[in-house]
Design a protein around this motif. Structure first.
Motif, PDB file in Angstrom:
ATOM      1  N   PHE A  33      20.759  26.649  12.140  1.00 44.02           N
ATOM      2  CA  PHE A  33      20.610  27.671  13.329  1.00 44.02           C
ATOM      3  C   PHE A  33      21.877  28.082  13.870  1.00 44.02           C
ATOM      4  O   PHE A  33      22.157  29.024  14.508  1.00 44.02           O
ATOM      5  N   LEU A  34      22.974  27.523  13.534  1.00 44.17           N
ATOM      6  CA  LEU A  34      24.417  27.543  14.204  1.00 44.17           C
ATOM      7  C   LEU A  34      25.478  28.273  13.388  1.00 44.17           C
ATOM      8  O   LEU A  34      25.583  27.857  12.126  1.00 44.17           O
ATOM      9  N   HIS A  35      25.833  29.472  13.864  1.00 44.02           N
ATOM     10  CA  HIS A  35      26.935  30.177  13.127  1.00 44.02           C
ATOM     11  C   HIS A  35      28.130  29.348  12.992  1.00 44.02           C
ATOM     12  O   HIS A  35      28.213  28.531  13.854  1.00 44.02           O
ATOM     13  N   ASP A  36      28.979  29.327  12.143  1.00 45.06           N
ATOM     14  CA  ASP A  36      30.150  28.371  11.817  1.00 45.06           C
ATOM     15  C   ASP A  36      31.079  28.645  13.068  1.00 45.06           C
ATOM     16  O   ASP A  36      31.723  27.839  13.270  1.00 45.06           O
ATOM     17  N   ASP A  37      31.129  29.724  13.637  1.00 45.49           N
ATOM     18  CA  ASP A  37      31.967  30.046  14.651  1.00 45.49           C
ATOM     19  C   ASP A  37      31.554  29.942  15.991  1.00 45.49           C
ATOM     20  O   ASP A  37      32.246  30.607  16.990  1.00 45.49           O
ATOM     21  N   VAL A  38      30.333  29.466  16.124  1.00 46.35           N
ATOM     22  CA  VAL A  38      29.664  29.226  17.432  1.00 46.35           C
ATOM     23  C   VAL A  38      30.367  28.698  18.526  1.00 46.35           C
ATOM     24  O   VAL A  38      31.378  27.574  18.001  1.00 46.35           O
ATOM     25  N   ARG A  39      30.248  28.906  19.703  1.00 46.25           N
ATOM     26  CA  ARG A  39      30.868  28.241  21.103  1.00 46.25           C
ATOM     27  C   ARG A  39      29.634  27.924  21.901  1.00 46.25           C
ATOM     28  O   ARG A  39      28.990  29.060  22.149  1.00 46.25           O
ATOM     29  N   ILE A  48      32.802  23.803  23.714  1.00 40.93           N
ATOM     30  CA  ILE A  48      32.639  22.968  22.480  1.00 40.93           C
ATOM     31  C   ILE A  48      32.166  24.009  21.202  1.00 40.93           C
ATOM     32  O   ILE A  48      31.503  24.905  21.512  1.00 40.93           O
ATOM     33  N   ASP A  49      32.868  23.708  19.979  1.00 40.92           N
ATOM     34  CA  ASP A  49      32.438  24.227  18.853  1.00 40.92           C
ATOM     35  C   ASP A  49      31.317  23.591  18.109  1.00 40.92           C
ATOM     36  O   ASP A  49      30.597  22.540  18.475  1.00 40.92           O
ATOM     37  N   LYS A  50      31.099  24.210  16.708  1.00 43.74           N
ATOM     38  CA  LYS A  50      30.118  23.525  16.047  1.00 43.74           C
ATOM     39  C   LYS A  50      30.169  22.201  15.925  1.00 43.74           C
ATOM     40  O   LYS A  50      29.532  21.432  15.694  1.00 43.74           O
ATOM     41  N   ALA A  51      31.506  21.934  15.300  1.00 42.88           N
ATOM     42  CA  ALA A  51      31.872  20.670  14.739  1.00 42.88           C
ATOM     43  C   ALA A  51      31.432  19.701  15.666  1.00 42.88           C
ATOM     44  O   ALA A  51      30.975  18.496  15.605  1.00 42.88           O
ATOM     45  N   GLU A  52      31.983  19.819  17.044  1.00 47.73           N
ATOM     46  CA  GLU A  52      31.823  18.983  18.389  1.00 47.73           C
ATOM     47  C   GLU A  52      30.182  18.752  18.349  1.00 47.73           C
ATOM     48  O   GLU A  52      29.897  17.894  18.628  1.00 47.73           O
ATOM     49  N   ALA A  55      28.562  16.810  15.811  1.00 43.55           N
ATOM     50  CA  ALA A  55      29.052  15.470  15.810  1.00 43.55           C
ATOM     51  C   ALA A  55      28.264  14.558  16.858  1.00 43.55           C
ATOM     52  O   ALA A  55      27.860  13.653  16.913  1.00 43.55           O
ATOM     53  N   ALA A  56      27.964  15.290  17.933  1.00 42.83           N
ATOM     54  CA  ALA A  56      27.190  14.631  19.042  1.00 42.83           C
ATOM     55  C   ALA A  56      25.710  14.526  18.774  1.00 42.83           C
ATOM     56  O   ALA A  56      25.219  13.628  18.963  1.00 42.83           O
ATOM     57  N   HIS A  57      25.425  15.498  17.907  1.00 41.27           N
ATOM     58  CA  HIS A  57      23.729  15.236  17.602  1.00 41.27           C
ATOM     59  C   HIS A  57      23.687  14.258  16.552  1.00 41.27           C
ATOM     60  O   HIS A  57      22.696  13.378  16.554  1.00 41.27           O
ATOM     61  N   ARG A  58      24.726  14.132  15.664  1.00 36.06           N
ATOM     62  CA  ARG A  58      24.600  12.973  14.608  1.00 36.06           C
ATOM     63  C   ARG A  58      24.607  11.525  15.351  1.00 36.06           C
ATOM     64  O   ARG A  58      24.069  10.681  14.909  1.00 36.06           O
ATOM     65  N   ALA A  59      25.547  11.271  16.431  1.00 32.99           N
ATOM     66  CA  ALA A  59      25.737  10.212  17.052  1.00 32.99           C
ATOM     67  C   ALA A  59      24.679   9.914  18.016  1.00 32.99           C
ATOM     68  O   ALA A  59      24.745   8.795  18.580  1.00 32.99           O
ATOM     69  N   GLY A  60      23.688  11.027  18.069  1.00 32.68           N
ATOM     70  CA  GLY A  60      22.528  10.653  19.299  1.00 32.68           C
ATOM     71  C   GLY A  60      23.160  10.648  20.594  1.00 32.68           C
ATOM     72  O   GLY A  60      22.505  10.017  21.630  1.00 32.68           O
ATOM     73  N   ALA A  61      24.171  11.615  20.878  1.00 35.32           N
ATOM     74  CA  ALA A  61      24.775  11.335  22.286  1.00 35.32           C
ATOM     75  C   ALA A  61      23.780  12.037  23.352  1.00 35.32           C
ATOM     76  O   ALA A  61      23.882  11.893  24.513  1.00 35.32           O
ATOM     77  N   TRP A 115      18.334  34.554  11.647  1.00 29.48           N
ATOM     78  CA  TRP A 115      19.109  34.679  13.017  1.00 29.48           C
ATOM     79  C   TRP A 115      19.702  33.220  13.207  1.00 29.48           C
ATOM     80  O   TRP A 115      19.240  31.972  12.844  1.00 29.48           O
ATOM     81  N   VAL A 116      21.123  33.364  13.719  1.00 33.69           N
ATOM     82  CA  VAL A 116      21.581  32.196  13.903  1.00 33.69           C
ATOM     83  C   VAL A 116      22.515  32.400  15.214  1.00 33.69           C
ATOM     84  O   VAL A 116      22.634  33.402  15.592  1.00 33.69           O
ATOM     85  N   VAL A 117      22.684  31.320  15.851  1.00 30.73           N
ATOM     86  CA  VAL A 117      23.290  31.217  17.141  1.00 30.73           C
ATOM     87  C   VAL A 117      24.945  31.413  17.182  1.00 30.73           C
ATOM     88  O   VAL A 117      25.625  30.670  16.517  1.00 30.73           O
ATOM     89  N   ALA A 118      25.589  32.615  17.814  1.00 27.12           N
ATOM     90  CA  ALA A 118      27.028  32.795  17.682  1.00 27.12           C
ATOM     91  C   ALA A 118      27.576  32.387  19.181  1.00 27.12           C
ATOM     92  O   ALA A 118      28.604  32.056  19.162  1.00 27.12           O
ATOM     93  N   ALA A 119      26.728  32.296  20.099  1.00 27.98           N
ATOM     94  CA  ALA A 119      27.195  31.851  21.372  1.00 27.98           C
ATOM     95  C   ALA A 119      26.161  31.269  22.137  1.00 27.98           C
ATOM     96  O   ALA A 119      25.010  31.811  22.096  1.00 27.98           O
ATOM     97  N   ALA A 120      26.385  30.477  23.207  1.00 30.89           N
ATOM     98  CA  ALA A 120      25.214  29.797  24.104  1.00 30.89           C
ATOM     99  C   ALA A 120      26.166  29.385  25.414  1.00 30.89           C
ATOM    100  O   ALA A 120      27.290  28.685  25.272  1.00 30.89           O
ATOM    101  N   HIS A 121      25.114  29.431  26.497  1.00 30.50           N
ATOM    102  CA  HIS A 121      25.845  28.935  27.524  1.00 30.50           C
ATOM    103  C   HIS A 121      24.469  28.341  28.123  1.00 30.50           C
ATOM    104  O   HIS A 121      23.352  28.716  28.261  1.00 30.50           O
ATOM    105  N   GLY A 122      24.733  27.263  29.115  1.00 27.43           N
ATOM    106  CA  GLY A 122      23.781  26.698  29.679  1.00 27.43           C
ATOM    107  C   GLY A 122      24.112  26.261  31.271  1.00 27.43           C
ATOM    108  O   GLY A 122      25.340  25.805  31.327  1.00 27.43           O
TER     109      GLY A 122
END
Length: 130
Positions: A33-39, A48-52, A55-61, A115-122
């Motif tokens: 769901f995430l564009h490679d350049d998502v922020r 944070i970027d996609k890699a960060e 990594a947080a999802h993989r670690a169960g953070a 559809w892929v997410v290019a930017a998100a804000h919470g």
């Protein structure tokens, strides 16, 4: 752009599937769901970027027991999708329990996969929304 493939109905479905992937912590689905350049801009203003994020999802953070949608708006403007969702989240972030309501805005763009997410804000939701 294929207007039938990238309309408000398909965007609404993508947002639903994205929220389900968050609840399930489905790392493979989230990655798709995430564009490679998502922020992402978080409630504290950090970005944070996609890699960060992955990594947080993989670690169960962040582990969510509840993703309850309270409100949603969906728009497609000149081929760009925008979703705004008010979500009540319950779970854990690291060692901390969370039980909060956040307002999310996601900017979606068409891709060969959909559809892929290019930017998100919470942001924390105003008390009137809780």
């Amino acid at each position: 752009m294929d207007a039938d493939r990238f309309d408000e109905t398909t965007l609404d479905d993508a947002e639903s599937r994205f929220q389900a992937a968050l609840l399930a912590n489905d790392v493979a689905a989230l990655d798709g769901f995430l564009h490679d350049d998502v922020r992402f801009t978080g409630p504290d203003g950090s970005t944070i970027d996609k890699a960060e994020d992955m990594a947080a999802h993989r670690a169960g953070a962040l582990v969510l027991a509840t993703v309850a949608e309270l409100k949603r708006e969906v728009q497609v403007i000149d081929g760009v999708g925008i979703t705004r969702a008010l979500l009540h989240l319950v779970g854990t972030a690291g060692d901390d329990k969370i039980d909060l309501t956040l307002a999310y805005t996601r900017t979606w763009v068409p891709s060969p996969a959909g559809w892929v997410v290019a930017a998100a804000h919470g942001s924390p939701a105003p008390p009137a929304h809780n």
